[in-house]
Design a protein around this motif. Structure first.
Motif, mmCIF file in Angstrom:
data_model
loop_
_atom_site.group_PDB
_atom_site.id
_atom_site.type_symbol
_atom_site.label_atom_id
_atom_site.label_comp_id
_atom_site.label_asym_id
_atom_site.label_seq_id
_atom_site.Cartn_x
_atom_site.Cartn_y
_atom_site.Cartn_z
ATOM 1 N N ARG A 165 0.640 -1.136 -0.030
ATOM 2 C CA ARG A 165 -0.062 -0.050 -0.168
ATOM 3 C C ARG A 165 0.818 1.501 -0.153
ATOM 4 O O ARG A 165 0.254 2.195 -0.555
ATOM 5 C CB ARG A 165 -1.136 0.075 1.265
ATOM 6 N N THR A 166 1.980 1.254 0.479
ATOM 7 C CA THR A 166 2.969 2.310 0.398
ATOM 8 C C THR A 166 4.016 2.394 -0.543
ATOM 9 O O THR A 166 3.893 1.556 -1.552
ATOM 10 C CB THR A 166 3.708 2.532 1.881
ATOM 11 N N THR A 167 5.074 3.353 -0.778
ATOM 12 C CA THR A 167 5.759 3.319 -1.791
ATOM 13 C C THR A 167 6.489 2.278 -2.003
ATOM 14 O O THR A 167 7.307 1.634 -1.073
ATOM 15 C CB THR A 167 6.748 4.725 -1.589
ATOM 16 N N PRO A 168 6.642 1.624 -3.157
ATOM 17 C CA PRO A 168 7.361 0.302 -3.349
ATOM 18 C C PRO A 168 8.845 0.435 -3.803
ATOM 19 O O PRO A 168 9.449 0.465 -4.999
ATOM 20 C CB PRO A 168 6.596 -0.189 -4.734
ATOM 21 N N ALA B 31 -10.784 1.267 6.882
ATOM 22 C CA ALA B 31 -11.270 1.814 7.958
ATOM 23 C C ALA B 31 -11.561 3.312 8.058
ATOM 24 O O ALA B 31 -12.479 3.854 8.524
ATOM 25 C CB ALA B 31 -10.131 1.448 9.278
ATOM 26 N N SER B 32 -10.846 3.956 7.202
ATOM 27 C CA SER B 32 -11.006 5.461 6.932
ATOM 28 C C SER B 32 -10.662 5.949 5.635
ATOM 29 O O SER B 32 -9.818 5.198 4.986
ATOM 30 C CB SER B 32 -10.110 6.355 8.214
ATOM 31 N N PRO B 33 -11.130 7.080 5.163
ATOM 32 C CA PRO B 33 -10.562 7.720 3.614
ATOM 33 C C PRO B 33 -9.224 7.733 3.481
ATOM 34 O O PRO B 33 -8.598 7.723 2.167
ATOM 35 C CB PRO B 33 -11.447 8.846 3.527
ATOM 36 N N THR B 34 -8.200 7.520 4.521
ATOM 37 C CA THR B 34 -6.800 7.595 4.346
ATOM 38 C C THR B 34 -6.118 6.294 4.428
ATOM 39 O O THR B 34 -4.977 6.317 4.824
ATOM 40 C CB THR B 34 -6.184 8.896 5.208
ATOM 41 N N ASP B 35 -6.946 5.111 4.494
ATOM 42 C CA ASP B 35 -6.367 3.995 4.644
ATOM 43 C C ASP B 35 -6.328 3.103 3.298
ATOM 44 O O ASP B 35 -6.281 1.989 3.278
ATOM 45 C CB ASP B 35 -7.069 3.270 5.687
ATOM 46 N N GLY B 36 -6.322 3.946 2.059
ATOM 47 C CA GLY B 36 -6.202 3.153 1.015
ATOM 48 C C GLY B 36 -4.596 2.737 0.537
ATOM 49 O O GLY B 36 -3.916 2.770 1.456
ATOM 50 N N ASN B 37 -4.370 3.156 -0.711
ATOM 51 C CA ASN B 37 -3.072 2.830 -1.053
ATOM 52 C C ASN B 37 -2.519 4.326 -1.783
ATOM 53 O O ASN B 37 -3.325 5.110 -1.922
ATOM 54 C CB ASN B 37 -2.621 1.739 -1.851
ATOM 55 N N ASP B 38 -1.338 4.396 -1.940
ATOM 56 C CA ASP B 38 -0.650 5.686 -2.604
ATOM 57 C C ASP B 38 -0.437 5.428 -3.820
ATOM 58 O O ASP B 38 0.384 6.516 -4.501
ATOM 59 C CB ASP B 38 0.463 6.059 -1.681
ATOM 60 N N GLN B 39 -0.673 4.247 -4.709
ATOM 61 C CA GLN B 39 -0.008 4.369 -6.025
ATOM 62 C C GLN B 39 -0.625 5.616 -6.994
ATOM 63 O O GLN B 39 0.467 5.760 -7.948
ATOM 64 C CB GLN B 39 -0.706 3.120 -6.596
ATOM 65 N N GLN B 40 -1.392 6.076 -6.904
ATOM 66 C CA GLN B 40 -1.977 7.243 -7.910
ATOM 67 C C GLN B 40 -0.945 8.444 -7.415
ATOM 68 O O GLN B 40 -0.780 9.185 -8.422
ATOM 69 C CB GLN B 40 -3.351 7.481 -7.708
ATOM 70 N N SER B 41 -0.455 8.423 -6.413
ATOM 71 C CA SER B 41 0.392 9.636 -5.885
ATOM 72 C C SER B 41 1.873 9.691 -6.221
ATOM 73 O O SER B 41 2.588 10.586 -6.000
ATOM 74 C CB SER B 41 0.242 9.971 -4.305
ATOM 75 N N ASN C 51 -7.765 21.345 -5.597
ATOM 76 C CA ASN C 51 -8.276 20.223 -6.014
ATOM 77 C C ASN C 51 -7.720 19.378 -7.003
ATOM 78 O O ASN C 51 -8.575 18.856 -7.762
ATOM 79 C CB ASN C 51 -9.847 20.766 -6.551
ATOM 80 N N HIS C 52 -6.280 19.051 -6.903
ATOM 81 C CA HIS C 52 -5.864 18.279 -7.890
ATOM 82 C C HIS C 52 -5.179 16.896 -6.839
ATOM 83 O O HIS C 52 -5.569 17.137 -5.499
ATOM 84 C CB HIS C 52 -4.445 18.521 -8.328
ATOM 85 N N LYS C 53 -4.974 15.759 -7.312
ATOM 86 C CA LYS C 53 -4.578 14.800 -6.434
ATOM 87 C C LYS C 53 -3.303 15.070 -5.894
ATOM 88 O O LYS C 53 -2.615 15.960 -6.137
ATOM 89 C CB LYS C 53 -4.516 13.518 -7.314
ATOM 90 N N TYR C 54 -3.265 14.683 -4.589
ATOM 91 C CA TYR C 54 -2.001 14.802 -3.699
ATOM 92 C C TYR C 54 -0.931 13.872 -4.242
ATOM 93 O O TYR C 54 -0.912 12.665 -3.813
ATOM 94 C CB TYR C 54 -2.361 14.424 -2.368
ATOM 95 N N MET C 55 0.226 14.527 -4.755
ATOM 96 C CA MET C 55 1.351 13.742 -4.976
ATOM 97 C C MET C 55 2.363 13.810 -4.142
ATOM 98 O O MET C 55 2.714 14.608 -3.592
ATOM 99 C CB MET C 55 1.861 14.438 -6.502
ATOM 100 N N ASN C 56 2.697 12.497 -3.642
ATOM 101 C CA ASN C 56 4.082 12.471 -2.871
ATOM 102 C C ASN C 56 5.419 12.257 -3.718
ATOM 103 O O ASN C 56 6.298 12.556 -3.174
ATOM 104 C CB ASN C 56 3.887 11.271 -1.714
ATOM 105 N N SER C 57 5.040 12.233 -5.073
ATOM 106 C CA SER C 57 6.278 12.440 -5.879
ATOM 107 C C SER C 57 7.393 11.604 -5.599
ATOM 108 O O SER C 57 8.606 11.890 -5.898
ATOM 109 C CB SER C 57 6.567 13.856 -6.258
ATOM 110 N N ALA C 58 7.290 10.099 -5.427
ATOM 111 C CA ALA C 58 8.403 9.592 -4.897
ATOM 112 C C ALA C 58 9.140 9.165 -6.199
ATOM 113 O O ALA C 58 10.661 9.171 -6.289
ATOM 114 C CB ALA C 58 7.889 8.353 -4.368
ATOM 115 N N PHE C 59 8.570 8.960 -7.415
ATOM 116 C CA PHE C 59 9.337 8.533 -8.552
ATOM 117 C C PHE C 59 8.911 9.505 -9.596
ATOM 118 O O PHE C 59 7.613 9.867 -10.244
ATOM 119 C CB PHE C 59 8.991 7.296 -9.005
ATOM 120 N N MET C 60 10.057 10.531 -10.106
ATOM 121 C CA MET C 60 9.735 11.031 -11.036
ATOM 122 C C MET C 60 10.022 10.341 -12.504
ATOM 123 O O MET C 60 11.012 9.857 -12.776
ATOM 124 C CB MET C 60 10.583 12.389 -11.244
ATOM 125 N N PRO C 61 8.867 10.058 -13.445
ATOM 126 C CA PRO C 61 9.197 9.302 -14.647
ATOM 127 C C PRO C 61 10.306 10.262 -15.513
ATOM 128 O O PRO C 61 10.558 11.240 -15.581
ATOM 129 C CB PRO C 61 7.885 9.652 -15.288
#
Length: 560
Positions: free
Chosen positions: A57-60, A267-277, A289-299
């Protein structure tokens, strides 16, 4: 119920042994009594599947960092895994991955221990046993891909942790995984929401293929083909790429195995996964109102340049237009010709975008240009492309995993999209890779082309051709180069790249050719370890070595 001691968790956490299940024994019921009931035993099966969320669910980091396809973000987050120079045996993300996999293995071991006890019909008992053996093999295989020879954990520890656990040879580790998957295969269900027969065939193909490269056994490539063909089972790649990744088309017929999510199961709206970010720059705060990017990987610039002009997967992979709100793209009730445009990422192929191109695009769209409009044409100069990485919205983000149903939750782990771990297109690629291992480049090219022939892949309606010819390759190395570039385009953002480059022996070469950050420090400097050897595997966590009473040899590149 009793507290279960993890079989080797003491090896994984510096603070000492941690209990896995802590449940209040309110009714005085014993483990044997509880797990004899179907409802009780099903909690162990559920826990075994839930371990997939913990792991993925978190950054791979270990599955994608330090490859040709992704580069560091502006915070230089996890420079150790992205660039290798600072990767040592005390790395926290390596330890977390190692711990999560062995925790998951221990959960399956407990389920298998009580399998004979549960009062149920033999068909269901055999199916549960097969599912747990599949998951146990799956986690062992993940560890082999990263670390080589590993500790094989095939029994529960109910009386206390074992402290002397030797590291198996690479050959023995592979044999365990293959034997487990082959034993599980006959009793697995066909239901793809669970571990299933197709998934077992897919991962058997992958295990044989990886062993073939690692141990130089060409017969393994033949076995990989057999299992890949069984997983494909005549299936033709037929779903258009944008439809394949549509948020409304999850668990489609191309998906083989995935980490399942939905809004009702968290359990809560923040217990999903972070793949989209994960894949792309920061898009701003909640006010936009954009998606919240943690930006782990820059293409990487190279990933963009792998795509050709006729390849419709480019537009299906990257979000090239950001409207007033990011998820407006998915709202069919809104007229896209009327919405304000916040960011645009134009590209013309083979040359720089000009002012004339800009004027042509703006013509007729003046009413859609937002006051804070961002305009980032693709730069064919890699250094110029990389220089902009500090800027918000500097390049397009990957959109394949977007979760519009949670659009109003501004959190990096708000996604309830499934994380696809295996799909049939990859099985075609595994078959092709096995053919390359056998120097049958013509057949390899045919299987890759079967994926490229996906409906809608070619913008002109014709045939989408590979960037480089696999069939005409002068040797195995050249064929792998062409194959890996095709794989990068098809599987951008999916959790496959680091193991793929490592098993084919192309990790260092592709990083040196296509990763700007690694080239900047020098590929030899990046990979050279303290012992003068290259860091081709990840390090065995030093905590695990220190606590284990067995004599554990550290991987090359990390030996003091």
């Amino acid at each position: 119920m009793n507290k279960f001691s993890l079989v080797i968790l003491c090896l994984l956490v510096a603070t000492g042994c941690t209990k896995f299940l802590e449940e209040d024994n309110l009714g005085g019921i014993t483990n044997e009594e509880f797990y004899r009931m179907e409802t009780g035993y099903e909690t162990l099966v559920t826990a075994s599947y839930s371990s997939l969320r913990t792991t993925f669910r978190t950054t791979p980091w270990l599955l994608l960092a330090g490859t040709d396809m992704y580069q560091m973000n502006r915070g230089f987050e996890n420079r150790a895994l992205m660039e290798y120079t600072q990767l040592f045996a005390d790395n926290g993300d390596v330890l977390t991955f190692y711990r999560n996999c062995y925790n998951a293995i221990q959960t399956t071991n407990i389920g298998l221990y009580y399998n004979a006890l549960v009062e149920t019909d033999e068909t269901k008992r055999a199916m549960w046993r097969a599912e747990l053996r599949f998951l146990r093999a799956f986690y062992h295989f993940l560890l082999i891909e990263q670390f080589g020879g590993i500790i094989i954990n095939d029994e529960p520890t109910l009386e206390g942790p074992r402290m002397n656990l030797p590291r198996a040879s690479l050959a023995d580790a592979y044999q365990f995984v293959i034997a487990e998957l082959e034993a599980a295969l006959p009793d697995l269900p066909d239901d793809r929401t669970r571990a299933n027969k197709t998934a077992a065939n897919h991962y058997l193909a992958k295990a044989y293929l990886t062993r073939g490269w690692d141990l130089g056994q060409t017969t393994d490539f033949e076995r990989a083909k057999v299992y890949a063909e069984a997983a494909i089972a005549g299936y033709t790649i037929s779903i258009p790429f944008d439809e394949l990744w549509s948020p409304t088309n999850e668990n489609n017929e191309e998906v083989i195995f995935a980490v399942q999510y939905d809004s009702e199961s968290i359990a809560s709206p923040t217990d999903g996964n972070d793949q989209q970010s994960l894949f792309g720059p920061y898009l701003g705060g909640p006010e936009l109102n954009h998606k919240y990017m943690n930006s782990a990987f820059m293409p990487s610039w190279s990933l963009h340049t792998f795509f050709g002009e006729n390849d419709a997967r480019y537009e299906a992979t990257f979000m090239l237009t950001i409207y007033d709100q990011y998820f407006d793209y998915y709202d069919n009730n809104k007229n896209k010709d009327e919405l304000l445009i916040r960011a645009y990422y134009p590209r013309v192929w083979g040359r720089e975008y000009t002012t004339a191109d800009s004027l042509d695009w703006v013509a007729g769209r003046e009413h859609q240009i937002a006051s804070n409009f961002r305009y980032y044409p693709f730069k064919y100069n890699e250094e110029a492309y990389r220089a902009a990485y500090q800027i918000d919205m500097n390049s397009p983000v990957i959109k394949k995993f977007d979760s519009p149903s949670t659009r109003h939750v501004f959190n990096t782990q708000a996604s309830v999209r499934d994380i696809v771990l295996a799909r049939t297109a990859e099985t075609y690629f595994l078959y092709a890779e096995a053919c390359i291992g056998l120097n049958d480049f013509a057949t390899a090219a045919q299987y890759v082309q079967s994926v490229l022939n996906r409906p809608g892949n070619a913008k002109d309606g014709g045939t989408l051709l590979p960037s480089q010819s696999i069939a005409a390759a002068s040797g195995q190395s050249e064929a792998l180069d062409a194959y890996l570039i095709e794989s990068a385009k098809e599987f951008a953002g999916e959790y496959l790249r680091w193991p793929e480059l490592r098993r084919t022996g192309k990790l260092k070469e592709f990083c040196g050719a296509y990763n700007y950050d690694i080239r900047r420090v020098g590929v030899d400097n990046a990979f050279r370890g303290v012992d003068g050897q290259d860091k081709i595997y990840r390090p065995i966590p030093q905590t695990a070595i220190d606590i284990n009473e067995a004599d554990i040899t550290q991987n090359p590149g990390y030996q003091n």
